[in-house]
Design a protein around this motif. Structure first.
Motif, PDB file in Angstrom:
ATOM      1  N   THR A  74      -6.642   6.156  -3.835  1.00 47.27           N
ATOM      2  CA  THR A  74      -5.993   6.980  -2.818  1.00 47.27           C
ATOM      3  C   THR A  74      -5.503   6.062  -1.706  1.00 47.27           C
ATOM      4  O   THR A  74      -6.270   5.283  -1.137  1.00 47.27           O
ATOM      5  CB  THR A  74      -6.977   8.016  -2.258  1.00 47.27           C
ATOM      6  OG1 THR A  74      -7.463   8.803  -3.350  1.00 47.27           O
ATOM      7  CG2 THR A  74      -6.307   8.918  -1.248  1.00 47.27           C
ATOM      8  N   VAL A  75      -4.196   6.152  -1.446  1.00 49.86           N
ATOM      9  CA  VAL A  75      -3.577   5.338  -0.403  1.00 49.86           C
ATOM     10  C   VAL A  75      -2.900   6.288   0.577  1.00 49.86           C
ATOM     11  O   VAL A  75      -1.996   7.039   0.196  1.00 49.86           O
ATOM     12  CB  VAL A  75      -2.537   4.357  -1.005  1.00 49.86           C
ATOM     13  CG1 VAL A  75      -1.863   3.550   0.097  1.00 49.86           C
ATOM     14  CG2 VAL A  75      -3.182   3.454  -2.031  1.00 49.86           C
ATOM     15  N   GLN A  76      -3.357   6.276   1.811  1.00 46.92           N
ATOM     16  CA  GLN A  76      -2.824   7.132   2.869  1.00 46.92           C
ATOM     17  C   GLN A  76      -2.751   8.592   2.427  1.00 46.92           C
ATOM     18  O   GLN A  76      -1.741   9.275   2.579  1.00 46.92           O
ATOM     19  CB  GLN A  76      -1.454   6.640   3.326  1.00 46.92           C
ATOM     20  CG  GLN A  76      -1.506   5.283   3.963  1.00 46.92           C
ATOM     21  CD  GLN A  76      -0.144   4.790   4.422  1.00 46.92           C
ATOM     22  OE1 GLN A  76       0.888   5.352   4.081  1.00 46.92           O
ATOM     23  NE2 GLN A  76      -0.164   3.730   5.205  1.00 46.92           N
ATOM     24  N   GLY A  77      -3.808   9.057   1.793  1.00 45.86           N
ATOM     25  CA  GLY A  77      -3.903  10.445   1.377  1.00 45.86           C
ATOM     26  C   GLY A  77      -3.213  10.785   0.066  1.00 45.86           C
ATOM     27  O   GLY A  77      -3.277  11.915  -0.395  1.00 45.86           O
ATOM     28  N   GLU A  78      -2.550   9.838  -0.549  1.00 49.65           N
ATOM     29  CA  GLU A  78      -1.863  10.072  -1.828  1.00 49.65           C
ATOM     30  C   GLU A  78      -2.556   9.295  -2.931  1.00 49.65           C
ATOM     31  O   GLU A  78      -2.966   8.152  -2.742  1.00 49.65           O
ATOM     32  CB  GLU A  78      -0.404   9.640  -1.735  1.00 49.65           C
ATOM     33  CG  GLU A  78       0.374  10.391  -0.697  1.00 49.65           C
ATOM     34  CD  GLU A  78       1.744  10.781  -1.200  1.00 49.65           C
ATOM     35  OE1 GLU A  78       2.015  10.593  -2.394  1.00 49.65           O
ATOM     36  OE2 GLU A  78       2.510  11.275  -0.381  1.00 49.65           O
ATOM     37  N   THR A  79      -2.655   9.925  -4.095  1.00 52.36           N
ATOM     38  CA  THR A  79      -3.268   9.266  -5.248  1.00 52.36           C
ATOM     39  C   THR A  79      -2.218   8.446  -5.984  1.00 52.36           C
ATOM     40  O   THR A  79      -1.149   8.957  -6.321  1.00 52.36           O
ATOM     41  CB  THR A  79      -3.880  10.305  -6.200  1.00 52.36           C
ATOM     42  OG1 THR A  79      -4.858  11.060  -5.476  1.00 52.36           O
ATOM     43  CG2 THR A  79      -4.545   9.632  -7.393  1.00 52.36           C
TER      44      THR A  79
END
Length: 97
Positions: free
Chosen positions: A62-67
């Motif tokens: 997960t990067v900045q709330g995105e998978t």
């Protein structure tokens, strides 16, 4: 046949029969449980005999709330390279091809 030649022949035959380590190609039949169809023999092998390395496992972060999917993992129909160990007691999937 002399004794030395006979001993060499026995050693070569024994080493081949042990079949300790080999590589080959297989097709993924099922990802869960992992089931492979070995191309050379058409033998189907399933977990726990067939195991995956981290190179072929599903990975996501997960990067900045995105998978973000790093590795999609294996799916039926994928071709893989395997390492056969312990005279065919283990088939270790190294990578997709």
């Amino acid at each position: 046949m002399e004794l030395i030649e006979r001993l060499q022949s026995i050693i070569i035959d024994t080493t081949r029969a042990l079949d300790l380590l080999d590589t080959g190609y297989a097709t993924v039949i099922s990802a869960s449980p992992l089931t492979l169809c070995i191309e050379a023999t058409r033998l189907n092998v399933t977990e726990p005999v067939a195991v995956m390395t981290d190179n072929v496992r599903y990975k996501a972060v997960t990067v900045q709330g995105e998978t973000v999917v790093i590795n999609k993992g294996l799916k039926p129909g994928d071709k893989v390279l395997y390492l056969k160990a312990d005279s065919g007691q283990s088939y270790i999937v190294i990578s997709k091809v």
